[in-house]
Scaffold this active site. Structure first.
Site, PDB file in Angstrom:
ATOM      1  N   ASP A 239      15.945  57.646  61.677  1.00 54.74           N
ATOM      2  CA  ASP A 239      16.003  56.293  61.089  1.00 54.74           C
ATOM      3  C   ASP A 239      17.040  56.182  59.980  1.00 54.74           C
ATOM      4  OD1 ASP A 239      14.869  57.791  59.116  1.00 54.74           O
ATOM      5  OD2 ASP A 239      13.168  56.450  58.754  1.00 54.74           O
TER       6      ASP A 239
ATOM      7  N   ARG B  50      28.751  51.706  34.225  1.00 51.82           N
ATOM      8  CA  ARG B  50      29.354  50.542  33.579  1.00 51.82           C
ATOM      9  C   ARG B  50      28.317  49.495  33.175  1.00 51.82           C
ATOM     10  NH1 ARG B  50      34.100  49.604  37.854  1.00 51.82           N
ATOM     11  NH2 ARG B  50      32.580  50.678  39.158  1.00 51.82           N
TER      12      ARG B  50
ATOM     13  N   HIS C 134      31.670  56.773  31.282  1.00 50.84           N
ATOM     14  CA  HIS C 134      32.237  55.476  30.900  1.00 50.84           C
ATOM     15  C   HIS C 134      32.034  55.195  29.403  1.00 50.84           C
ATOM     16  CE1 HIS C 134      33.638  51.448  31.118  1.00 50.84           C
ATOM     17  NE2 HIS C 134      32.482  50.963  30.739  1.00 50.84           N
TER      18      HIS C 134
ATOM     19  N   LYS D  39      42.046  42.484  27.082  1.00 50.39           N
ATOM     20  CA  LYS D  39      41.726  42.012  28.450  1.00 50.39           C
ATOM     21  C   LYS D  39      40.396  41.259  28.456  1.00 50.39           C
ATOM     22  CE  LYS D  39      39.327  44.541  31.337  1.00 50.39           C
ATOM     23  NZ  LYS D  39      38.892  45.696  32.164  1.00 50.39           N
TER      24      LYS D  39
ATOM     25  N   ASP E 250      42.778  55.159  31.030  1.00 52.43           N
ATOM     26  CA  ASP E 250      41.499  54.517  31.346  1.00 52.43           C
ATOM     27  C   ASP E 250      40.574  55.548  31.981  1.00 52.43           C
ATOM     28  OD1 ASP E 250      39.688  52.461  31.368  1.00 52.43           O
ATOM     29  OD2 ASP E 250      40.869  51.120  32.627  1.00 52.43           O
TER      30      ASP E 250
ATOM     31  N   ASP F 206      39.078  50.913  39.654  1.00 51.57           N
ATOM     32  CA  ASP F 206      38.194  50.426  40.713  1.00 51.57           C
ATOM     33  C   ASP F 206      39.010  49.504  41.619  1.00 51.57           C
ATOM     34  OD1 ASP F 206      36.194  49.442  42.281  1.00 51.57           O
ATOM     35  OD2 ASP F 206      34.858  48.840  40.667  1.00 51.57           O
TER      36      ASP F 206
HETATM   37  C1  R5P Z   1      36.161  49.018  32.317  1.00 50.01           C
HETATM   38  O1  R5P Z   1      35.518  48.917  31.297  1.00 50.01           O
HETATM   39  C2  R5P Z   1      36.655  50.342  32.828  1.00 50.01           C
HETATM   40  O2  R5P Z   1      36.995  51.207  31.790  1.00 50.01           O
HETATM   41  C3  R5P Z   1      37.838  50.150  33.753  1.00 50.01           C
HETATM   42  O3  R5P Z   1      38.885  49.540  33.031  1.00 50.01           O
HETATM   43  C4  R5P Z   1      37.450  49.264  34.908  1.00 50.01           C
HETATM   44  O4  R5P Z   1      36.301  49.740  35.528  1.00 50.01           O
HETATM   45  C5  R5P Z   1      38.581  49.188  35.917  1.00 50.01           C
HETATM   46  O5  R5P Z   1      38.184  48.298  36.913  1.00 50.01           O
HETATM   47  P1  R5P Z   1      39.232  47.572  37.850  1.00 50.01           P
HETATM   48  O6  R5P Z   1      40.155  48.646  38.370  1.00 50.01           O
HETATM   49  O7  R5P Z   1      38.365  46.963  38.922  1.00 50.01           O
HETATM   50  O8  R5P Z   1      39.923  46.551  37.036  1.00 50.01           O
END
Ligand code: R5P
Length: 315
Positions: free
Chosen positions: A38, A96, A130, A196, A222, A226
């Site tokens: 399953d 996050r 994070h 941002k 960073d 994502d």
């Molecule tokens: C946000 O607080 C994280 O540190 C990254 O900046 C974020 O997760 C990046 O996400 P994306 O690539 O979707 O803009």
């Protein structure tokens, strides 16, 4: 002491397991991770780990089955009388959502911390969480490693990193601490900050740039890429403000949705990430460099096993 080192992984981090095992000089512990008809996950540890020091490696990016595999392996190890169980989570998913910043939302990172502890983890080793304060969601020791030294080795071997020429950039306010650390570690490079905003989840827009980036070579720092929008829009704004070039150093490459095309079409000169996550070929942006995180994780595992300090690895 906790017996012998035993290392195993879920299916998501198998490639890291092999590299870490080679580095430590041991065979991975045999285990099964398969499915019932399953779709439910079935795991079994195939050799005795009674009285041993067990390290289970698994990044918990989506799908949630990755997390579930980790929880089941921890439970299996606990019930197999391991002396100690350490969850090694190179990418800690759901991090996050770490505070209740809107009505009726979960604190997902806290729930994951609870789940890991209920499953039976005694310790956690992770990489570039994070937010550092997520360690406080656990009542067990959490060692949060930094990829900064790996990035430093990479960039210093290729660039002069002259403070008159280079600047470190935080792509949002949340990244300031990480960027400041990197700037110091790279020989006190000057720092700029991109203000941002997120009008809605997965969208990003730049409101302001704090610091003069004109005629500078920039390195955005960073933790996660994502959708790629944060670094793409930041790069546009920085180039418009007169930057000469923009490179990116980010620990975890998720590259979800249209990330590849967003980044391929962006003005970013180079994207450097670690292999904390498996990245299928078709999701890899052009101009991508992937650095090996296995030596750092192997060293953290050895030091944990020998009860030696990990602080030398933190920076
Ligand atoms: C946000 O607080 C994280 O540190 C990254 O900046 C974020 O997760 C990046 O996400 P994306 O690539 O979707 O803009």
């Amino acid at each position: 002491m906790h017996g012998d080192i035993k290392i195993l992984s879920g299916s998501n981090s198998e490639y890291l397991l092999q590299k870490i095992a080679r580095r430590i000089g041991i065979q991975p512990t045999s285990r099964i991770v398969s499915r019932f008809s399953d779709g439910e996950i079935r795991v079994q540890i195939k050799e005795s780990i009674r009285g041993d020091d067990v390290f289970i490696i698994q990044s918990t990016n989506p799908p949630s089955d990755n997390l579930m595999e980790l929880l089941l392996l921890i439970d299996a190890a606990r019930r197999a009388s391991a002396s100690r169980v350490t969850a090694v989570i190179p990418y800690f998913g759901y991090a996050r959502q770490d505070r209740k910043d809107q009505p009726r939302v979960p604190i997902s990172a806290k729930l994951i911390a609870n789940l890991l502890q209920v499953a039976g983890a005694d310790r956690v080793i992770t990489l570039d969480l994070h937010a550092d304060q997520i360690q406080g969601f656990f009542d067990i020791p959490v060692d949060n490693l930094y990829a900064t030294p790996i990035f430093k080795d990479f960039f210093t071997s290729r660039h002069s990193l002259d403070p008159d020429e280079y600047m470190i950039v935080a792509p949002d306010v949340g990244a300031t601490k990480r960027a400041r650390l990197m700037a110091r570690y790279f020989g006190n490079l000057p720092l700029a900050l991109v203000d941002k905003r997120r009008p809605e989840p997965n969208k990003a827009e730049v409101v302001n740039i704090i610091g003069s980036v004109e005629n500078k070579k920039l390195l955005i720092v960073d933790d996660i890429i994502d959708t790629g929008r944060t670094i793409a829009v930041a790069t546009n704004a920085l180039m418009e403000a007169g930057a000469v070039e923009v490179r990116v150093a980010a620990t975890h490459g998720l590259f979800s949705g249209d990330a590849k095309s967003i980044l391929d079409e962006s003005l970013i000169k180079e994207i450097v990430i670690t292999d904390s996550l498996p990245i299928p070929k078709e999701k890899r942006p052009e101009r991508l460099e992937v650095l090996d995180i296995a030596p750092l994780l192997a060293e953290a595992i050895l030091r944990t096993h020998d009860a030696r300090s990990l602080s030398a690895l933190f920076l």
